[in-house]
Every structure is written in C-alpha cells, then in structure tokens.
Design a protein around this motif. Structure first.
Motif, PDB file in Angstrom:
ATOM      1  N   LEU A 237      33.546  51.428  26.098  1.00 60.83           N
ATOM      2  CA  LEU A 237      33.475  50.508  27.327  1.00 60.83           C
ATOM      3  C   LEU A 237      32.270  49.749  28.220  1.00 60.83           C
ATOM      4  CD1 LEU A 237      37.188  51.017  28.066  1.00 60.83           C
ATOM      5  CD2 LEU A 237      35.959  48.916  26.735  1.00 60.83           C
ATOM      6  N   VAL A 238      31.859  48.773  28.285  1.00 60.02           N
ATOM      7  CA  VAL A 238      31.468  48.194  29.871  1.00 60.02           C
ATOM      8  C   VAL A 238      32.135  47.903  30.917  1.00 60.02           C
ATOM      9  CG1 VAL A 238      29.690  47.182  30.739  1.00 60.02           C
ATOM     10  CG2 VAL A 238      29.753  47.301  28.483  1.00 60.02           C
ATOM     11  N   VAL A 239      32.066  48.868  32.460  1.00 60.90           N
ATOM     12  CA  VAL A 239      32.863  49.225  33.595  1.00 60.90           C
ATOM     13  C   VAL A 239      32.616  48.760  34.285  1.00 60.90           C
ATOM     14  CG1 VAL A 239      34.532  50.562  34.477  1.00 60.90           C
ATOM     15  CG2 VAL A 239      34.054  51.393  32.116  1.00 60.90           C
ATOM     16  N   ILE A 240      33.222  47.345  34.894  1.00 59.52           N
ATOM     17  CA  ILE A 240      32.430  46.473  35.639  1.00 59.52           C
ATOM     18  C   ILE A 240      33.953  47.129  36.656  1.00 59.52           C
ATOM     19  CG2 ILE A 240      32.265  44.702  37.282  1.00 59.52           C
ATOM     20  CD1 ILE A 240      30.637  45.414  34.438  1.00 59.52           C
ATOM     21  N   ASP A 241      33.100  47.014  38.316  1.00 58.92           N
ATOM     22  CA  ASP A 241      34.301  47.942  39.625  1.00 58.92           C
ATOM     23  C   ASP A 241      33.882  46.736  40.369  1.00 58.92           C
ATOM     24  OD1 ASP A 241      34.841  48.790  41.394  1.00 58.92           O
ATOM     25  OD2 ASP A 241      34.301  51.060  41.532  1.00 58.92           O
ATOM     26  N   VAL A 242      34.629  45.739  40.559  1.00 57.79           N
ATOM     27  CA  VAL A 242      34.545  44.313  41.462  1.00 57.79           C
ATOM     28  C   VAL A 242      34.792  44.922  43.352  1.00 57.79           C
ATOM     29  CG1 VAL A 242      34.388  42.860  39.446  1.00 57.79           C
ATOM     30  CG2 VAL A 242      37.336  43.437  40.983  1.00 57.79           C
ATOM     31  N   ARG A 243      34.884  46.347  42.869  1.00 57.11           N
ATOM     32  CA  ARG A 243      35.259  46.297  44.967  1.00 57.11           C
ATOM     33  C   ARG A 243      34.248  46.182  45.610  1.00 57.11           C
ATOM     34  NH1 ARG A 243      37.086  51.943  44.866  1.00 57.11           N
ATOM     35  NH2 ARG A 243      35.179  52.123  42.915  1.00 57.11           N
TER      36      ARG A 243
ATOM     37  N   VAL B 249      37.525  45.445  33.797  1.00 52.51           N
ATOM     38  CA  VAL B 249      37.310  45.556  34.874  1.00 52.51           C
ATOM     39  C   VAL B 249      38.224  46.256  35.685  1.00 52.51           C
ATOM     40  CG1 VAL B 249      36.623  43.528  36.932  1.00 52.51           C
ATOM     41  CG2 VAL B 249      36.712  42.992  33.832  1.00 52.51           C
ATOM     42  N   VAL B 250      37.778  46.970  36.708  1.00 54.55           N
ATOM     43  CA  VAL B 250      38.092  47.672  38.065  1.00 54.55           C
ATOM     44  C   VAL B 250      38.223  47.593  39.286  1.00 54.55           C
ATOM     45  CG1 VAL B 250      38.401  50.351  38.632  1.00 54.55           C
ATOM     46  CG2 VAL B 250      37.679  49.427  36.049  1.00 54.55           C
ATOM     47  N   CYS B 251      39.202  47.755  39.815  1.00 55.38           N
ATOM     48  CA  CYS B 251      39.268  47.727  40.952  1.00 55.38           C
ATOM     49  C   CYS B 251      40.305  48.863  41.710  1.00 55.38           C
ATOM     50  CB  CYS B 251      40.003  46.536  41.778  1.00 55.38           C
ATOM     51  SG  CYS B 251      41.729  46.011  41.380  1.00 55.38           S
ATOM     52  N   ALA B 252      40.796  48.652  43.138  1.00 52.55           N
ATOM     53  CA  ALA B 252      41.404  49.289  43.207  1.00 52.55           C
ATOM     54  C   ALA B 252      42.605  49.800  42.207  1.00 52.55           C
ATOM     55  CB  ALA B 252      41.129  49.721  45.088  1.00 52.55           C
ATOM     56  N   SER B 253      43.648  48.625  42.744  1.00 52.52           N
ATOM     57  CA  SER B 253      44.946  48.591  42.524  1.00 52.52           C
ATOM     58  C   SER B 253      45.379  47.655  41.592  1.00 52.52           C
ATOM     59  CB  SER B 253      45.632  48.402  43.447  1.00 52.52           C
ATOM     60  OG  SER B 253      45.676  47.115  44.225  1.00 52.52           O
ATOM     61  N   GLY B 254      44.514  46.490  41.204  1.00 55.35           N
ATOM     62  CA  GLY B 254      43.988  46.261  39.631  1.00 55.35           C
ATOM     63  C   GLY B 254      44.540  44.639  39.657  1.00 55.35           C
TER      64      GLY B 254
ATOM     65  N   ILE C 120      30.114  45.468  40.318  1.00 57.08           N
ATOM     66  CA  ILE C 120      29.766  43.354  41.282  1.00 57.08           C
ATOM     67  C   ILE C 120      30.379  43.193  41.381  1.00 57.08           C
ATOM     68  CG2 ILE C 120      29.151  41.724  40.126  1.00 57.08           C
ATOM     69  CD1 ILE C 120      28.063  42.986  37.438  1.00 57.08           C
ATOM     70  N   PRO C 121      30.742  43.355  43.449  1.00 49.12           N
ATOM     71  CA  PRO C 121      31.434  42.758  44.065  1.00 49.12           C
ATOM     72  C   PRO C 121      32.401  41.439  43.233  1.00 49.12           C
ATOM     73  CG  PRO C 121      30.028  43.652  45.517  1.00 49.12           C
ATOM     74  CD  PRO C 121      29.168  43.842  44.329  1.00 49.12           C
ATOM     75  N   LEU C 122      33.738  41.423  44.083  1.00 48.78           N
ATOM     76  CA  LEU C 122      34.675  40.241  43.495  1.00 48.78           C
ATOM     77  C   LEU C 122      34.300  38.526  43.806  1.00 48.78           C
ATOM     78  CD1 LEU C 122      36.790  38.542  41.524  1.00 48.78           C
ATOM     79  CD2 LEU C 122      38.362  39.164  43.868  1.00 48.78           C
ATOM     80  N   ASP C 123      33.322  38.701  44.704  1.00 50.43           N
ATOM     81  CA  ASP C 123      32.656  37.956  45.237  1.00 50.43           C
ATOM     82  C   ASP C 123      31.864  37.564  44.838  1.00 50.43           C
ATOM     83  OD1 ASP C 123      34.440  37.342  46.868  1.00 50.43           O
ATOM     84  OD2 ASP C 123      34.004  37.924  49.033  1.00 50.43           O
ATOM     85  N   ASP C 124      30.123  38.789  44.353  1.00 48.75           N
ATOM     86  CA  ASP C 124      29.245  38.847  43.704  1.00 48.75           C
ATOM     87  C   ASP C 124      29.514  38.141  42.018  1.00 48.75           C
ATOM     88  OD1 ASP C 124      27.739  38.102  45.988  1.00 48.75           O
ATOM     89  OD2 ASP C 124      28.187  40.756  45.528  1.00 48.75           O
ATOM     90  N   LEU C 125      30.681  37.790  41.748  1.00 48.58           N
ATOM     91  CA  LEU C 125      30.807  37.700  40.115  1.00 48.58           C
ATOM     92  C   LEU C 125      30.120  36.643  39.657  1.00 48.58           C
ATOM     93  CD1 LEU C 125      32.458  39.185  38.094  1.00 48.58           C
ATOM     94  CD2 LEU C 125      34.554  37.905  38.309  1.00 48.58           C
ATOM     95  N   PRO C 126      30.128  35.318  40.346  1.00 40.86           N
ATOM     96  CA  PRO C 126      29.834  34.323  39.951  1.00 40.86           C
ATOM     97  C   PRO C 126      28.083  34.197  39.352  1.00 40.86           C
ATOM     98  CG  PRO C 126      31.326  33.486  41.722  1.00 40.86           C
ATOM     99  CD  PRO C 126      30.734  35.112  41.341  1.00 40.86           C
ATOM    100  N   ARG C 127      28.147  35.084  40.272  1.00 42.00           N
ATOM    101  CA  ARG C 127      26.157  34.797  39.830  1.00 42.00           C
ATOM    102  C   ARG C 127      25.591  36.325  39.061  1.00 42.00           C
ATOM    103  NH1 ARG C 127      22.373  38.853  43.446  1.00 42.00           N
ATOM    104  NH2 ARG C 127      20.498  38.650  42.417  1.00 42.00           N
TER     105      ARG C 127
END
Length: 189
Positions: free
Chosen positions: A17-23, A62-67, A39-46
């Motif tokens: 897997l390619v893991v992307i942490d959006v926190r 895609v991973v964050c703290a709780s889902g 890659i923080p959620l706010d930077d996802l479009p870029r």
C-alpha cells in the motif's frame, strides 16, 4: 467508491500500500504508520496529480487519527477518480491493535494531537465563559453554551469545525519545503 480496511487487513497488505496520512504535521510527528506520507487534508487538492500517479502504481490507504478525516479525503479522491481505502478507526485503532508507529527524527518540540488541542481550546473557552459570566455578566455564559452545542454537533456529524480552525494555525501546517519533499518522494515511489 470509498472503501474501508480493518487494521488486520491493512497490516497484511501494508507492504503493498501507498499510505497517505492526512493529519496535521504535529499529529503525524506524534506517530504514524510505517512508510506513511504526510499530506494534510487541507493540502490534498495540491497533491492530487501526485496521488493519481501513486494510485496508478499501487493501492492508496488514507489514514488519520480516528477515520473521519480519512473518509473525507477518500471522498475527495473518489470525486477525482482516484481510488483509495480508509483505515477503519485510524491510527488510534492501529496502535490499539498493536500496530507499530514510526516517529520522525526531529529537533522541534512535538505538537499536541488535534483532539487534545480541541479539548484544551473548548475547555478553556467554557471556563472563560463561566468565569466571565460570574464576574462580569451572565450573558458570557453563552460562550460555554455555544461550545457545548458545537461539541454535540461535532459528535453527531462526525466533523469538527474547531479542529479545522486549529489545523490552520502555523504550528499545525507543514513547512512548504516539507510538503514539496513529501510530494517528490511520492512521485518517485
């Protein structure tokens, strides 16, 4: 379609897997899945062009703290035709299930996790509203009521406006070079 992987399924497939942490970068520094790209959620479009290319090479997780944020990120990616799965329960569930968390080497002071920042901010505003309500005017107690209403709405909607606002503070934002480095690493697999 946005799919969800359990911690067990993710652990079995982690090497593929390619893991992307959006926190936020601070949360990421507090511990992340092995090999995760921040890659923080706010930077996802870029990051969409690089994420599309990464999805062409392998499955995205895609991973964050709780889902909750990873589900939102997954929906954003799906709307752009980029398939991705979300880790059920996020890094909290991963760690609870005995999953290893990596911590980047850094000399910077660690930033608190977003849920801790929200609790501190909400609690401070509630206490301030109650104190000002007793000392100055009872109308200040509306601050406490407003925070309480926001917390109830946050729980019911599985979203958090306060976390979104706190995520925009400078210490919760990646340095421009850090995001560029992450995107370059993502491009080169």
């Amino acid at each position: 379609m946005n799919t969800t992987l359990t911690t067990g399924a993710a652990r079995e497939r982690l090497h593929t897997l390619v893991v992307i942490d959006v926190r936020t970068p601070g949360e990421y520094a507090g511990g992340h899945l092995p090999g995760a790209h921040n890659i923080p959620l706010d930077d996802l479009p870029r990051a969409l062009p690089d994420l599309r290319a990464a999805a062409d090479r392998g499955d995205l997780l895609v991973v964050c703290a709780s889902g909750a944020r990873s589900q939102k990120a997954g929906a954003t990616l799906a709307s752009q035709g980029i398939p991705a799965a979300s880790l059920e329960g996020g890094t909290a569930a991963w760690a609870s299930a005995g999953g290893e968390l990596h911590h980047p080497a850094t000399t910077a002071a660690p930033t608190w996790a977003m849920d801790r920042q929200v609790r501190l901010t909400a609690g401070s505003v509630v206490l301030l509203g109650l104190l000002l309500g007793v000392l100055i005017h009872p109308a200040f107690q509306l601050l406490a009521a407003g925070i309480a209403a926001g917390l109830v709405y946050s729980a019911l909607s599985n979203s958090c406006a306060m976390a979104s606002l706190l995520g925009k503070l400078p210490y919760n934002r990646p340095a421009r070079g850090n995001l560029d480095t992450t995107l370059a690493a993502l491009r080169h697999g």
